[in-house]
Design an enzyme around this catalytic site. Structure first.
Site, short mmCIF file in Angstrom:
data_model
loop_
_atom_site.label_atom_id
_atom_site.label_comp_id
_atom_site.label_asym_id
_atom_site.label_seq_id
_atom_site.Cartn_x
_atom_site.Cartn_y
_atom_site.Cartn_z
N ARG A 125 10.70 8.89 -15.04
CA ARG A 125 11.73 9.94 -14.85
C ARG A 125 11.65 10.61 -13.47
O ARG A 125 12.14 11.70 -13.26
CB ARG A 125 11.65 11.00 -15.95
CG ARG A 125 11.91 10.42 -17.33
CD ARG A 125 12.24 11.51 -18.33
NE ARG A 125 12.55 10.92 -19.61
CZ ARG A 125 11.65 10.65 -20.54
NH1 ARG A 125 10.38 10.94 -20.32
NH2 ARG A 125 12.01 10.10 -21.68
N LYS A 147 20.73 8.74 -0.79
CA LYS A 147 21.48 7.73 -1.55
C LYS A 147 20.52 6.60 -1.91
O LYS A 147 19.90 6.01 -1.00
CB LYS A 147 22.64 7.17 -0.73
CG LYS A 147 23.87 8.05 -0.74
CD LYS A 147 25.06 7.33 -0.10
CE LYS A 147 26.31 8.19 -0.18
NZ LYS A 147 27.46 7.57 0.53
N GLU A 194 25.95 2.84 14.19
CA GLU A 194 25.99 4.07 13.37
C GLU A 194 25.88 5.31 14.28
O GLU A 194 26.42 6.37 13.96
CB GLU A 194 24.87 4.08 12.32
CG GLU A 194 24.91 2.91 11.32
CD GLU A 194 26.05 2.97 10.29
OE1 GLU A 194 26.78 3.97 10.23
OE2 GLU A 194 26.20 1.98 9.54
N LYS A 236 23.39 13.70 10.70
CA LYS A 236 23.39 13.27 9.30
C LYS A 236 22.95 14.42 8.40
O LYS A 236 23.50 14.65 7.31
CB LYS A 236 22.46 12.05 9.15
CG LYS A 236 22.33 11.53 7.72
CD LYS A 236 23.25 10.39 7.40
CE LYS A 236 23.36 10.17 5.91
NZ LYS A 236 22.97 8.86 5.45
N GLU A 246 28.74 13.68 -1.90
CA GLU A 246 29.98 13.07 -1.39
C GLU A 246 31.21 13.47 -2.20
O GLU A 246 32.02 12.65 -2.59
CB GLU A 246 29.85 11.53 -1.33
CG GLU A 246 30.81 10.93 -0.32
CD GLU A 246 30.59 9.45 -0.05
OE1 GLU A 246 29.46 9.08 0.29
OE2 GLU A 246 31.56 8.70 -0.19
N ARG A 250 30.97 14.57 3.16
CA ARG A 250 30.06 13.44 3.39
C ARG A 250 30.83 12.13 3.57
O ARG A 250 30.34 11.20 4.22
CB ARG A 250 29.05 13.32 2.24
CG ARG A 250 28.00 12.26 2.50
CD ARG A 250 26.83 12.32 1.54
NE ARG A 250 25.88 11.27 1.84
CZ ARG A 250 24.62 11.25 1.41
NH1 ARG A 250 24.18 12.22 0.64
NH2 ARG A 250 23.84 10.26 1.74
N ASN A 254 31.59 7.51 6.15
CA ASN A 254 32.12 6.16 5.90
C ASN A 254 33.10 5.73 6.98
O ASN A 254 33.78 4.71 6.83
CB ASN A 254 32.79 6.10 4.52
CG ASN A 254 31.80 6.39 3.41
OD1 ASN A 254 30.61 6.08 3.55
ND2 ASN A 254 32.26 7.00 2.33
N HIS A 257 33.76 2.12 7.76
CA HIS A 257 33.08 1.31 6.76
C HIS A 257 34.01 0.56 5.82
O HIS A 257 33.66 -0.51 5.33
CB HIS A 257 32.08 2.16 5.96
CG HIS A 257 30.79 2.40 6.71
ND1 HIS A 257 30.76 3.06 7.91
CD2 HIS A 257 29.51 2.03 6.45
CE1 HIS A 257 29.51 3.10 8.35
NE2 HIS A 257 28.73 2.47 7.48
N HIS A 261 33.47 -3.24 5.42
CA HIS A 261 33.19 -3.95 4.16
C HIS A 261 34.12 -5.16 4.01
O HIS A 261 33.71 -6.21 3.51
CB HIS A 261 33.33 -3.00 2.96
CG HIS A 261 32.30 -1.91 2.98
ND1 HIS A 261 32.48 -0.69 2.37
CD2 HIS A 261 31.08 -1.85 3.57
CE1 HIS A 261 31.40 0.07 2.58
NE2 HIS A 261 30.54 -0.62 3.30
N HIS A 273 25.89 -5.77 9.45
CA HIS A 273 26.60 -4.58 8.98
C HIS A 273 27.00 -3.71 10.18
O HIS A 273 28.14 -3.25 10.27
CB HIS A 273 25.70 -3.79 8.01
CG HIS A 273 26.30 -2.50 7.56
ND1 HIS A 273 27.44 -2.44 6.78
CD2 HIS A 273 25.96 -1.21 7.83
CE1 HIS A 273 27.76 -1.18 6.57
NE2 HIS A 273 26.88 -0.41 7.19
N1 GLY Z 1 25.50 6.10 4.73
C1 GLY Z 1 26.45 7.06 4.34
C2 GLY Z 1 25.88 8.19 3.57
O1 GLY Z 1 24.69 8.35 3.52
O2 GLY Z 1 26.62 8.95 2.99
#
Ligand code: GLY
Length: 376
Positions: A125, A147, A194, A236, A246, A250, A254, A257, A261, A273
């Site tokens: 947990r 994430k 990035e 960031k 998000e 946030r 993207n 992106h 993708h 990427h």
């Molecule tokens: N890589 C995008 C984010 O962390 O939201």
């Protein structure tokens, strides 16, 4: 260890430092103790395919401090970012006696960080996780913000990316620019994509800064890399601090992106990427111009040319490696569409610092954006 710069990430669920210092990996036990982490057993999860000198340094530091270290290797490819790999990691941790007083230290790029982070979030947990990113992309993006996820495999065998995971903030992130000394140059350049994205979102001066330092960056000068990483982590951290899950802001991360993708899904392996993000960011700039919000001096036209100039200085592509029909690329954006109630949400940079998420972009504008990066 060189002077350490610490950036604090403050989200709704956690506060933790991202530390940037050359040589920091050799002092992992000390860095963990400073963050209040003194586990007796630690799972150091790393890429099984490479002999990681960083994992060895981390292992040495933790062992010297009296911790029992279980080094666990995993396949670090997108195809192996699965529930099966997650299960294997957790069963290895169980066999190695990691309990609730233990911790995970994830040493590697984005795949290792995502899977090991999710293992830490769910094993018993949840146990503490420390991220030690070893790619530029992971330092400036993936390792910061919590994430974590694995992919699912669809019935037709294709990957549905990051479908099972959680927002689980690490307790500490340690970025050691010395880890980048052996990173293949193509990967280093990919991480810079990035950084270009971050510059558009929040720090236009960074584009000229990167252009002026491209030689020391590519030569892996630790002091220059430390400045680059810290500057990007601050951006960031600000975005993630404002919107951890998000629900709003946030999503600007993207930028480029959804285009990327589609490129990755159609050009399987032809672009990294970061290269796909570079092309996608140019397409997004053009989209802003097509939507008519840019002014000639201080809007999307200026932004697109500054982005192109910087990508060219870095050695990143601003166009597809081979022409594909715009229609095909538009259709390939559909997998991002499925994630948000069937509507395509695109991040559109109208000017530096004015980056918005739009849900109602006409297909003709998206086709025009694709043509700006070489689509037929
Ligand atoms: N890589 C995008 C984010 O962390 O939201």
């Amino acid at each position: 260890m060189d002077a350490l710069e610490a950036i604090t990430v403050r989200t709704a669920s956690a506060i933790y430092p991202v530390e940037v210092a050359s040589g920091a990996a050799r002092h992992m036990a000390e860095r963990m103790a400073a963050a209040g982490l003194r586990p007796s057993r630690v799972a150091v999860i790393c890429d099984a395919a490479v002999e990681s000198s960083t994992a060895a340094e981390v292992d040495r530091s933790l062992s010297a401090a009296g911790m029992a270290v279980a080094r666990i290797g995993m396949q670090a490819t997108e195809d192996s970012k699965t529930l099966g790999t997650l299960g294997d990691l957790c069963e290895r941790m169980l066999a190695d006696g990691i309990d609730r007083s233990g911790a995970v230290v994830a040493v590697g790029g984005g795949v290792v960080g995502d899977v090991a982070g999710f293992a830490a979030a769910t094993y018993m947990r949840g146990i503490p996780c420390v991220q030690v990113p070893t790619t530029l992309l992971a330092m400036v993006d993936a390792a910061v913000g919590g994430k974590t996820a694995v992919n699912l495999v669809r019935a037709d065998g294709t990957l549905a990316k990051n479908m099972v995971g959680s927002f689980a903030q690490p307790r500490l992130v340690v970025c050691d620019p010395e880890c980048l000394a052996t990173l293949p140059v193509r990967e280093l350049r990919s991480g810079l994509a990035e950084c270009v994205k971050h510059a558009v979102i929040a720090d236009p001066a960074m584009l000229a800064w990167i252009r002026g330092r491209i030689d020391p960056i590519l030569a892996r000068d630790p002091a220059t890399l430390a400045q680059l990483v810290a500057r990007n982590v601050k951006i960031k951290a600000e975005v993630v601090g404002a919107d951890e899950r998000e629900d709003g802001r946030r999503a600007v991360l993207n930028l480029g992106h959804t285009f990327a993708h589609a490129i990755e899904s159609l050009l399987h392996g032809e672009c990294t990427h970061g290269e796909a993000v570079a092309i996608g960011t140019v397409a997004a700039c053009r989209l802003a111009g097509v939507l008519g919000h840019g002014s000639p001096d201080h809007g999307s036209a200026h932004l697109e040319s500054a982005v192109r100039e910087t990508l060219s200085a870095i050695g990143l592509p601003a166009a597809l490696p081979a022409a594909r029909p715009a229609e095909e690329l538009l259709s390939a954006m559909a997998s991002d569409k499925k994630k948000r109630g069937g509507a395509l949400h695109l991040v559109v940079p109208f000017a530096f610092g004015d980056v918005r998420v739009l849900g109602d972009v006409p297909n003709d504008a998206v086709r025009a954006a694709w043509r700006a990066v070489g689509a037929g």
